[in-house]
Design a protein around this motif. Sequence first.
Motif, short mmCIF file in Angstrom:
data_model
loop_
_atom_site.label_atom_id
_atom_site.label_comp_id
_atom_site.label_asym_id
_atom_site.label_seq_id
_atom_site.Cartn_x
_atom_site.Cartn_y
_atom_site.Cartn_z
N ASN A 55 0.83 -1.22 0.00
CA ASN A 55 0.00 0.00 0.00
C ASN A 55 0.86 1.26 0.00
N PRO A 56 1.76 1.41 -0.96
CA PRO A 56 2.63 2.60 -0.95
C PRO A 56 1.85 3.86 -1.33
N ASP A 57 2.41 4.99 -0.96
CA ASP A 57 1.86 6.27 -1.42
C ASP A 57 2.30 6.53 -2.86
N TYR A 58 3.54 6.15 -3.16
CA TYR A 58 4.10 6.31 -4.50
C TYR A 58 4.92 5.08 -4.86
N ILE A 59 4.89 4.75 -6.14
CA ILE A 59 5.85 3.81 -6.71
C ILE A 59 6.52 4.56 -7.85
N LEU A 60 7.83 4.61 -7.80
CA LEU A 60 8.62 5.34 -8.80
C LEU A 60 9.57 4.38 -9.49
N GLU A 61 9.81 4.64 -10.75
CA GLU A 61 10.80 3.87 -11.51
C GLU A 61 12.16 4.49 -11.25
N ASP A 62 13.09 3.71 -10.73
CA ASP A 62 14.43 4.21 -10.45
C ASP A 62 15.10 4.59 -11.77
N LYS A 63 15.46 5.85 -11.89
CA LYS A 63 16.04 6.34 -13.15
C LYS A 63 17.44 5.79 -13.43
N ASP A 64 18.11 5.30 -12.39
CA ASP A 64 19.49 4.85 -12.56
C ASP A 64 19.66 3.33 -12.64
N ASN A 65 18.61 2.56 -12.29
CA ASN A 65 18.74 1.10 -12.23
C ASN A 65 17.56 0.42 -12.91
N VAL A 66 17.84 -0.47 -13.82
CA VAL A 66 16.83 -1.19 -14.58
C VAL A 66 16.01 -2.09 -13.66
N ASP A 67 14.71 -2.14 -13.90
CA ASP A 67 13.79 -3.02 -13.17
C ASP A 67 13.88 -2.83 -11.66
N THR A 68 14.07 -1.60 -11.24
CA THR A 68 14.18 -1.27 -9.82
C THR A 68 13.15 -0.20 -9.49
N LEU A 69 12.39 -0.44 -8.43
CA LEU A 69 11.35 0.49 -8.03
C LEU A 69 11.66 1.11 -6.67
N LEU A 70 11.22 2.36 -6.52
CA LEU A 70 11.32 3.08 -5.26
C LEU A 70 9.90 3.22 -4.73
N LEU A 71 9.66 2.72 -3.55
CA LEU A 71 8.35 2.82 -2.93
C LEU A 71 8.43 3.78 -1.76
N LEU A 72 7.50 4.73 -1.71
CA LEU A 72 7.48 5.73 -0.65
C LEU A 72 6.18 5.64 0.12
N LYS A 73 6.29 5.79 1.42
CA LYS A 73 5.08 5.76 2.24
C LYS A 73 5.25 6.62 3.47
N ASP A 74 4.25 7.48 3.72
CA ASP A 74 4.16 8.22 4.98
C ASP A 74 3.53 7.28 5.99
N LEU A 75 4.25 7.01 7.06
CA LEU A 75 3.73 6.20 8.15
C LEU A 75 3.18 7.16 9.19
N HIS A 76 1.94 7.56 9.01
CA HIS A 76 1.33 8.59 9.86
C HIS A 76 1.30 8.18 11.33
N ILE A 77 1.16 6.90 11.58
CA ILE A 77 1.07 6.40 12.96
C ILE A 77 2.33 6.73 13.78
N ILE A 78 3.49 6.81 13.07
CA ILE A 78 4.74 7.15 13.77
C ILE A 78 5.36 8.44 13.24
N ASP A 79 4.63 9.11 12.33
CA ASP A 79 5.05 10.40 11.78
C ASP A 79 6.43 10.32 11.11
N LYS A 80 6.62 9.29 10.29
CA LYS A 80 7.87 9.11 9.54
C LYS A 80 7.54 8.72 8.11
N THR A 81 8.46 8.99 7.18
CA THR A 81 8.33 8.57 5.80
C THR A 81 9.47 7.61 5.49
N VAL A 82 9.14 6.52 4.83
CA VAL A 82 10.12 5.48 4.53
C VAL A 82 10.18 5.25 3.03
N GLN A 83 11.40 5.03 2.54
CA GLN A 83 11.63 4.66 1.16
C GLN A 83 12.16 3.23 1.13
N VAL A 84 11.57 2.40 0.27
CA VAL A 84 12.00 1.02 0.08
C VAL A 84 12.42 0.87 -1.37
#
Length: 130
Positions: A55-84
Amino acid sequence: MKNICYLNLNILGKYKNKVISNNVIITNERIEHIKLKHPGDYERYFSYLPDIIQNPDYILEDKDNVDTLLLLKDLHIIDKTVQVVIKLLTNRNDCNKSNSILTFWHIRRRSYLSTIRNNKIIYKKLDINE
């Protein structure tokens, strides 16, 4: 190696039909990398990985690496944002492997916005206000 969850194929855009498996894993080597490069983040955010991946907020295509995705999510419960960062399994010759988490960490708001601006958006959650 740890099994984390399954990818939500419906939000992967052009990658939906490209991935071989929807299973996501993290290897022991990657866990050690995260613990070394992002102290404390493994312990703080590991339990949130299934939610971030499915359930990411965003899925981005990594501009530098083939077949690699960046997933971003605001974790409101702990007030942090994480990138996977996930390397997708797209090569049929590697069918015994899985999609793999390369790294994850907490990012600040400025980095969050810069990452969105500098990479191609594959998916955006409909209720995100930027």
